[in-house]
Structures are given as structure tokens and as C-alpha cells.
Design a protein around this motif. Structure first.
Motif, PDB file in Angstrom:
ATOM      1  N   SER A 124      48.869  32.681  32.288  1.00 59.04           N
ATOM      2  CA  SER A 124      50.278  32.665  33.173  1.00 59.04           C
ATOM      3  C   SER A 124      50.936  31.430  32.574  1.00 59.04           C
ATOM      4  N   GLY A 125      50.694  30.674  31.589  1.00 58.92           N
ATOM      5  CA  GLY A 125      51.467  29.419  30.994  1.00 58.92           C
ATOM      6  C   GLY A 125      50.784  27.906  31.416  1.00 58.92           C
ATOM      7  N   GLY A 126      49.417  28.013  31.753  1.00 61.48           N
ATOM      8  CA  GLY A 126      48.707  26.909  31.888  1.00 61.48           C
ATOM      9  C   GLY A 126      48.874  25.973  33.074  1.00 61.48           C
ATOM     10  N   TRP A 127      48.682  24.800  33.113  1.00 63.32           N
ATOM     11  CA  TRP A 127      48.753  24.110  34.302  1.00 63.32           C
ATOM     12  C   TRP A 127      49.911  23.218  34.413  1.00 63.32           C
ATOM     13  N   ALA A 128      50.302  22.884  35.733  1.00 66.48           N
ATOM     14  CA  ALA A 128      51.788  22.084  35.859  1.00 66.48           C
ATOM     15  C   ALA A 128      51.577  21.166  37.148  1.00 66.48           C
ATOM     16  N   GLN A 139      48.401  22.482  39.613  1.00 68.78           N
ATOM     17  CA  GLN A 139      48.337  23.998  39.673  1.00 68.78           C
ATOM     18  C   GLN A 139      48.744  24.866  38.666  1.00 68.78           C
ATOM     19  N   PRO A 140      48.179  26.208  38.713  1.00 64.96           N
ATOM     20  CA  PRO A 140      48.752  27.159  37.545  1.00 64.96           C
ATOM     21  C   PRO A 140      50.349  27.346  37.832  1.00 64.96           C
ATOM     22  N   ARG A 141      50.922  27.460  36.656  1.00 69.61           N
ATOM     23  CA  ARG A 141      52.332  27.785  36.917  1.00 69.61           C
ATOM     24  C   ARG A 141      52.454  29.178  37.533  1.00 69.61           C
ATOM     25  N   GLY A 142      53.434  29.075  38.281  1.00 64.11           N
ATOM     26  CA  GLY A 142      53.833  30.355  39.309  1.00 64.11           C
ATOM     27  C   GLY A 142      52.694  30.782  40.012  1.00 64.11           C
ATOM     28  N   GLY A 146      55.018  33.447  40.836  1.00 62.05           N
ATOM     29  CA  GLY A 146      55.199  33.636  39.407  1.00 62.05           C
ATOM     30  C   GLY A 146      54.275  34.429  38.697  1.00 62.05           C
ATOM     31  N   ALA A 147      54.030  34.211  37.400  1.00 58.95           N
ATOM     32  CA  ALA A 147      53.098  34.930  36.396  1.00 58.95           C
ATOM     33  C   ALA A 147      51.724  34.973  37.023  1.00 58.95           C
TER      34      ALA A 147
END
Length: 365
Positions: A124-128, A139-142, A146-147
Motif C-alpha cells: 500500500s506504499g509503506g510507512w509514513a 502509520q501505513p500510507r492510506g 487509502g490503499a
């Protein structure tokens, strides 16, 4: 002549008798060998039949046979469904401190399930960095809309964990609660108190969310040093040192004074200057090291569960204030599920207060 003839006749009779006995012995030996071969053949056939029957029993999917359970390629164990359910939902009360009724499960999720969850994060795009926790609290992106949230909604392993938590807490999955959330927490340094402090202060799970009834926190990594989850009011405050007991009593009074009701929008958190010299900081540092009150060290696969309200009266359980301590070494990844009362079980006057509706998951039938 007659004597010689008699002697020769006797010799012939003796020789014939010897030949006869030899022939009988040879025949008997042959019979014995033949019988032995027949017995050996029977045992050999029996052994082959046993092997064949065993292979058939292993290959046939008997309903009572233990087998590997896999969903989407994730190995969920080799026990029967009944055994798995007994293992998965049997939380145990903390052995020493029952003041808050905190329960523990040492193997709530498997290594394969952990790997699967982390793969979803990467997909889903990794961590942010989170808006409130910064770079050390990701936290996970989206994560919700989101994704990541979309992947959660369709993933059977996540659905299985959701249902597992629902059975453990006694609160079914419903649309007026949050989906599961993940967080990755890294170190904020080794000072003060050698890194043993709660960087975000303490809070009650009902902070601005009065409908939260129960929480399940699952550790997805083992932290070598630090990162404990602490409950500083749950020990009963039974300590031998009278000075420390007085300190702990003062801390409880001070913390409970931060309890907000409707007029304060149910604000229930307290922040501390971690670099100050207040004795409460020492209390929290001791708790983060496992030397005071109740704390849990992160171990991959383990889970803890606690109540935010009493199950019989639904009045707030004010003692379960808690905090996550700083990670001194390593990385802490957690899964959290905040179980809220279903809409119809809430106080009608507060039913819509701070209600989140972004859990897209519907339980399987």
C-alpha cells in the motif's frame, strides 16, 4: 563264503538305512525352508498392506485429521479448527495484578500472519510519519481511506484476525468502529532515564471516544530494550517502601483529576515534561523498566486486552490509563483494535459523539 555274504548283506542294509535317513533329513530341511519362506512371504505381504493403508489414511482428508490450514497461502497452523479456536481466544488474566483485569495471550497471531500484514503495508506504499507522532511514530500510507484501507477490506487474513478479536472481546464486528490499525515506532534516544520514559504521556482509551469498551493490542515485533506498554494504576499500589506508596497514591489522585466528562469533550490524557525532576517522572521511568505497577514487554505474536468500561454496568473503568514507553533499541510494530459498543447499545444521548464509520469490513456469514 556264507559269512562274507551275510556281512555284505548287512552292510547293504545299513547303507540303505543311512541313505534313507539322509533323504528324510534333506526332505525335512527343504520343507522347513519352504515353510519359512511361506511365513516370510505372509509377513512381507502384511507389511506392504500396512504401509499402503497408512498412506491412504494420510492422504484421505478425514474430517477429524489434524492438517495444515492455509488461507491465501498463509499457514495458520496444523491443529483442528476446534483446537485453533480454543488457542486463539483463550486470553488469561495477568497472573499478579487483577485490579484492572488485563488479559494476555502469548501467541495471538502467527509469524506467517505477521509477515502477511507487513506485506500489506508495503503493497500500500509503506510507512509514513503520523500527523501527531512524527517520524518516530509511523502509520501505513492510506491507513483508513487509502490503499491500505482498501486492502484491509478485501483481505481474508485480516478478516480472520478481526473475527478473532471480536470473539475474544465479545463485541461483534460492526460499522461504527475503527478498522484495525498498525503503527511502527522507533527510538527517541536514550535520555533521560536511559531512554525509559513515555514520550506521548498517558491517556485513557476513551479519550474523546466514550464508546470504546475494550482494546486488543498485538505486538508484531520483539523489542530488545524498551517499548513496554505500562498501566501505572493497575498494581493496587502495594509497595513495601512507604515513601513510594505515598508517591503512587498522589500520582493516582493527580492522574484521575484529568478525567474529562461531556463538558470537556471526554478529554482524558495527561502529558509530562520528561526532562523535569518531578517524582512522577521517576515513577514512570520505573514502570517503563518493569520495576513498578503493571507493564508488558513487546514480544512478536503476543497480545494484551483491557477494558475501558465495566462489562456489567458499562461505567468507565478509570484505572486503565496507559502509555507506550520509548523504544530504546530496536523497532516496535503494533496492531491495535479499538472495540466500541455497537450503535444500539450506546447511550442514546451520546450515540453519535465522535463516531467513526470507516470500517469497510463486513463479517463473513
Amino acid at each position: 563264503i556264507t559269512t562274507n555274504m551275510a556281512s555284505q548283506s548287512t552292510k547293504r542294509r545299513i547303507g540303505a538305512s543311512v541313505d534313507k535317513r539322509a533323504t528324510e533329513n534333506t526332505t525335512q530341511k527343504r520343507k522347513t525352508v519352504t515353510d519359512s519362506n511361506k511365513i516370510y512371504s505372509k509377513w512381507k505381504i502384511a507389511g506392504i498392506l500396512v504401509v499402503l493403508i497408512s498412506m491412504i489414511l494420510l492422504l484421505v482428508p478425514w474430517p477429524f485429521k489434524s492438517k495444515e490450514t492455509k488461507i491465501e497461502g498463509v499457514n495458520l497452523g496444523k491443529k483442528s479448527t476446534g483446537e485453533l479456536e480454543k488457542k486463539e481466544y483463550n486470553f488469561k488474566r495477568h497472573p499478579k495484578h487483577n485490579r484492572c483485569g488485563i488479559s494476555v495471550h502469548k501467541e495471538f497471531v502467527s509469524k506467517e500472519e505477521i509477515d502477511h500484514l507487513l506485506n500489506i503495508v508495503q503493497a500500500s506504499g509503506g510507512w509514513a510519519p503520523s500527523p501527531t507522532g512524527g517520524a518516530q511514530f509511523e502509520q501505513p500510507r492510506g491507513m483508513f481511506n487509502g490503499a491500505f484501507g482498501k486492502l484491509l477490506a478485501s483481505d481474508r487474513i485480516v478478516q480472520r484476525i478481526e473475527e478473532r478479536i471480536a470473539k475474544a472481546t465479545g463485541i461483534p464486528v460492526h460499522p461504527h468502529e475503527d478498522a484495525i490499525s498498525l503503527a511502527r515506532i522507533s527510538s527517541r534516544g536514550s535520555e533521560p532515564y536511559r531512554g525509559h520514559f513515555p514520550p506521548f504521556g498517558l491517556h485513557h482509551e476513551s479519550d474523546t471516544r466514550p464508546h470504546r469498551a475494550r482494546t486488543v493490542l498485538v505486538y508484531l515485533t520483539t523489542v530488545p530494550d524498551g517499548g513496554r506498554t505500562i498501566f501505572p494504576l493497575c498494581s493496587g499500589l502495594e509497595v513495601g517502601d512507604s515513601g513510594k506508596k505515598e508517591r503512587n497514591d498522589m500520582f493516582e489522585t493527580a492522574l484521575l483529576s484529568q478525567w474529562g466528562e461531556l463538558q470537556q469533550n471526554f478529554t482524558r490524557h495527561a502529558a509530562f515534561d520528561i526532562r523535569g525532576t518531578h517524582p512522577f517522572n521517576e515513577l514512570l521511568a520505573e514502570t517503563c523498566q518493569g520495576k513498578n505497577a503493571v507493564s508488558y514487554k513487546p514480544k512478536a505474536g503476543a497480545a494484551i486486552m483491557w477494558d475501558s468500561m465495566y462489562r456489567d454496568t458499562r461505567n468507565p473503568m478509570k484505572l486503565t490509563w496507559h502509555a507506550g514507553c520509548n523504544v530504546v533499541h530496536g523497532t516496535k510494530i503494533i496492531l491495535q483494535k479499538f472495540k466500541e459498543l455497537p450503535y444500539k447499545q450506546r447511550d442514546p444521548n451520546l450515540a453519535d459523539f465522535s463516531t467513526h464509520k470507516y470500517n469497510p469490513y463486513t463479517p463473513t456469514k
